[in-house]
Design an enzyme around this catalytic site. Structure first.
Site, PDB file in Angstrom:
ATOM      1  N   MET A 177       1.037  -1.128  -0.019  1.00  0.00           N
ATOM      2  CA  MET A 177       0.003   0.081   0.084  1.00  0.00           C
ATOM      3  C   MET A 177       0.958   1.412  -0.015  1.00  0.00           C
ATOM      4  O   MET A 177       0.381   2.453   0.393  1.00  0.00           O
ATOM      5  CB  MET A 177      -0.824   0.154   1.254  1.00  0.00           C
ATOM      6  N   HIS A 232       9.086  -3.608   3.741  1.00  0.00           N
ATOM      7  CA  HIS A 232       8.841  -3.777   2.406  1.00  0.00           C
ATOM      8  C   HIS A 232      10.146  -4.026   1.385  1.00  0.00           C
ATOM      9  O   HIS A 232      10.173  -4.919   0.713  1.00  0.00           O
ATOM     10  CB  HIS A 232       8.376  -2.431   1.691  1.00  0.00           C
ATOM     11  N   GLY A 267       4.764 -10.231   4.196  1.00  0.00           N
ATOM     12  CA  GLY A 267       5.442 -10.366   5.550  1.00  0.00           C
ATOM     13  C   GLY A 267       4.606 -10.954   6.737  1.00  0.00           C
ATOM     14  O   GLY A 267       3.343 -11.022   6.756  1.00  0.00           O
ATOM     15  N   ASP A 283       2.067  -9.067   9.164  1.00  0.00           N
ATOM     16  CA  ASP A 283       0.499  -9.183   9.263  1.00  0.00           C
ATOM     17  C   ASP A 283       0.339 -10.889   9.192  1.00  0.00           C
ATOM     18  O   ASP A 283      -0.138 -11.459   8.019  1.00  0.00           O
ATOM     19  CB  ASP A 283       0.006  -8.519   7.797  1.00  0.00           C
ATOM     20  N   VAL A 340      10.667  -7.236   9.936  1.00  0.00           N
ATOM     21  CA  VAL A 340      11.866  -6.496  10.169  1.00  0.00           C
ATOM     22  C   VAL A 340      11.569  -5.367  11.149  1.00  0.00           C
ATOM     23  O   VAL A 340      10.339  -4.672  11.108  1.00  0.00           O
ATOM     24  CB  VAL A 340      12.101  -5.493   8.727  1.00  0.00           C
TER      25      VAL A 340
HETATM   26  P1  AMP Z   1       1.380  -3.048   3.336  1.00  0.00           P
HETATM   27  O1  AMP Z   1       2.190  -1.868   2.594  1.00  0.00           O
HETATM   28  O2  AMP Z   1       1.299  -2.432   4.900  1.00  0.00           O
HETATM   29  O3  AMP Z   1       0.198  -3.460   2.768  1.00  0.00           O
HETATM   30  O4  AMP Z   1       2.562  -4.241   3.675  1.00  0.00           O
HETATM   31  C1  AMP Z   1       2.505  -4.916   2.283  1.00  0.00           C
HETATM   32  C2  AMP Z   1       3.567  -6.127   2.577  1.00  0.00           C
HETATM   33  O5  AMP Z   1       4.882  -5.648   3.397  1.00  0.00           O
HETATM   34  C3  AMP Z   1       2.628  -7.137   3.341  1.00  0.00           C
HETATM   35  O6  AMP Z   1       2.895  -8.319   2.929  1.00  0.00           O
HETATM   36  C4  AMP Z   1       3.336  -6.898   4.916  1.00  0.00           C
HETATM   37  O7  AMP Z   1       3.165  -7.940   5.630  1.00  0.00           O
HETATM   38  C5  AMP Z   1       4.949  -6.432   4.443  1.00  0.00           C
HETATM   39  N1  AMP Z   1       5.350  -5.839   5.741  1.00  0.00           N
HETATM   40  C6  AMP Z   1       4.988  -4.702   6.296  1.00  0.00           C
HETATM   41  N2  AMP Z   1       5.703  -4.310   7.238  1.00  0.00           N
HETATM   42  C7  AMP Z   1       6.699  -5.505   7.339  1.00  0.00           C
HETATM   43  C8  AMP Z   1       7.824  -5.510   8.343  1.00  0.00           C
HETATM   44  N3  AMP Z   1       8.158  -4.827   9.076  1.00  0.00           N
HETATM   45  N4  AMP Z   1       8.414  -6.583   7.891  1.00  0.00           N
HETATM   46  C9  AMP Z   1       8.172  -7.507   7.089  1.00  0.00           C
HETATM   47  N5  AMP Z   1       7.173  -7.417   6.082  1.00  0.00           N
HETATM   48  C10 AMP Z   1       6.602  -6.262   6.311  1.00  0.00           C
END
Ligand code: AMP
Length: 291
Positions: free
Chosen positions: A37, A44, A154, A157, A183
Site C-alpha cells: 500500500m 517492504h 510479511g 501481518d 523487520v
Molecule cells: P502493506 O504496505 O502494509 O500492505 O504491506 C505490504 C507487505 O509488506 C505485506 O506483505 C506486509 O506484511 C509486509 N510488511 C509490512 N511491514 C513489514 C515488516 N516490518 N517486516 C516484514 N514485512 C512487512
C-alpha cells in the site's frame, strides 16, 4: 524500471518483459510480486530484495485499497509517498511497478467479494469488520492481473499471511505464497507505514510492544505453558501506559496454523498483539519456542 497505471498497461508491459527475458535467459522467466500500500520502508524492501534474489521478472504494486479500510478517516490519513516509493522499488531491482486507480480495479458494476472463513473471523477480522474481505478481494485481483510464480508477504501481518495462503490453496491460484520475516527498528518496533503517524511520546512507548512479546517468549522458554499466565506476563510490560492513550485490542497465544487461541502453549505457537496508541492501531507477533 517502468511504472504503469492501468490493468491493460500492466498486462502489455508484463508480456513484453517476459518475452524479452525469455529470449535472454533461454528459459521461461519466473515472475515475482510484492503487493503493497506504499509508504515503503525497510520491511517492504526486505520483501523486494528477496524477490530480486529469486525471480527473473519483478513486479511490485502500490495501491491504498479503499475496500480494506473501515473508516474514511483512516483511509484519508494513510501515508502516501509515491515518489520515494518508486525510488525504493528501482533501488531494489523492481522491473515494473503497478500503481492502479481505485476506479480501474473496481470499475462501476464491480460486485464480487472474496471472503475468508474461520481464519478471518477472529482477531483483526473481529476488530476490523470487512477488512479481510477487502484484503482478499484485492490480493485475488492482483494475483490474477500480475500472474506471479511467487508472491511475497510479511509475517508482520500474520493473520493476513495465513488467509492469503489459505485462499491461494482453496481457490487453486498458481502462485507460491512466500512468507518473509518481520523487520524491526533498533528498539524492536516492527516497521509499519503507520509508525510515522505516532507522536514522539507514542513512538517512544511503541518499543514496549516488542518487549511485551519478548516477555511472553522468554516465559515460554523458561517452561511456562499456561497461555493466560504467559499473556499476563507480557501485559505487565504495557501496564501504566493507559493514561497516554493506550488500549490493547487483543493479546493472545494462538495455534500458528488455525489462529485458534491456546489454553496451553506449544512449541511454534504465536503470541499476537494489537493495540491502539491514540488514533493509531499497531499489530505485531512473535513465534514461541525453537521455530
Ligand atoms: P502493506 O504496505 O502494509 O500492505 O504491506 C505490504 C507487505 O509488506 C505485506 O506483505 C506486509 O506484511 C509486509 N510488511 C509490512 N511491514 C513489514 C515488516 N516490518 N517486516 C516484514 N514485512 C512487512
Amino acid at each position: 524500471m517502468e511504472t504503469v497505471y492501468t490493468v491493460a498497461q500492466l498486462r502489455e508491459t508484463r508480456g513484453a518483459l517476459l518475452r524479452l527475458r525469455w529470449s535472454g535467459l533461454g528459459h521461461r522467466p519466473t515472475v515475482g510480486l510484492v503487493a503493497t500500500m506504499g509508504a515503503l520502508h525497510a520491511g517492504h524492501s526486505s520483501l523486494l530484495a528477496r524477490m530480486a534474489g529469486e525471480c527473473d521478472v519483478r513486479l511490485a504494486s502500490i495501491f491504498v485499497n479503499p475496500r480494506q479500510f473501515g473508516s474514511a478517516d483512516d483511509l484519508a490519513t494513510y501515508p502516501r509517498t509515491l515518489e520515494a516509493d518508486l525510488a525504493m522499488c528501482a533501488a531494489e531491482g523492481v522491473d515494473l511497478v503497478f500503481v492502479p486507480e481505485a476506479g480501474d480495479l473496481y470499475p462501476g458494476g464491480f460486485d464480487t467479494t472474496v471472503c475468508g472463513g474461520q481464519l478471518a473471523s477472529r482477531w483483526e477480522g473481529a476488530a476490523r469488520p470487512g477488512h479481510f474481505d477487502g484484503v482478499l478481494t484485492v490480493i485475488a485481483k492482483l494475483l490474477n492481473i500480475c500472474g506471479p510464480d511467487r508472491a511475497y508477504f510479511g509475517e508482520k501481518d500474520f493473520q493476513q499471511l495465513r488467509l492469503v495462503e489459505r485462499m491461494s490453496f482453496d481457490l487453486e491460484f498458481q502462485s507460491d505464497i512466500v512468507a518473509c520475516p518481520i523487520v524491526r527498528e533498533g528498539d524492536g518496533l516492527a516497521l509499519s507505514s503507520r509508525n510515522r503517524l505516532l507522536t514522539a511520546a507514542q513512538r517512544q512507548f511503541a518499543g514496549h510492544i516488542h518487549r511485551a512479546l519478548h516477555e511472553v517468549a522468554d516465559a515460554f522458554a523458561a517452561g511456562e505453558r499456561d497461555a493466560q499466565v504467559l499473556v499476563a506476563r507480557g501485559g505487565r510490560v504495557l501496564e501504566g501506559w493507559t493514561a497516554d492513550g493506550l488500549s490493547v485490542d487483543y493479546f493472545a497465544v494462538v495455534d500458528p496454523a488455525t489462529l485458534e487461541p491456546r489454553e496451553l502453549a506449544e512449541d511454534g505457537d504465536r503470541a499476537i498483539i494489537a493495540l491502539r496508541l491514540g488514533e493509531t492501531r499497531l499489530i505485531d507477533n512473535m513465534a514461541l519456542g525453537s521455530v
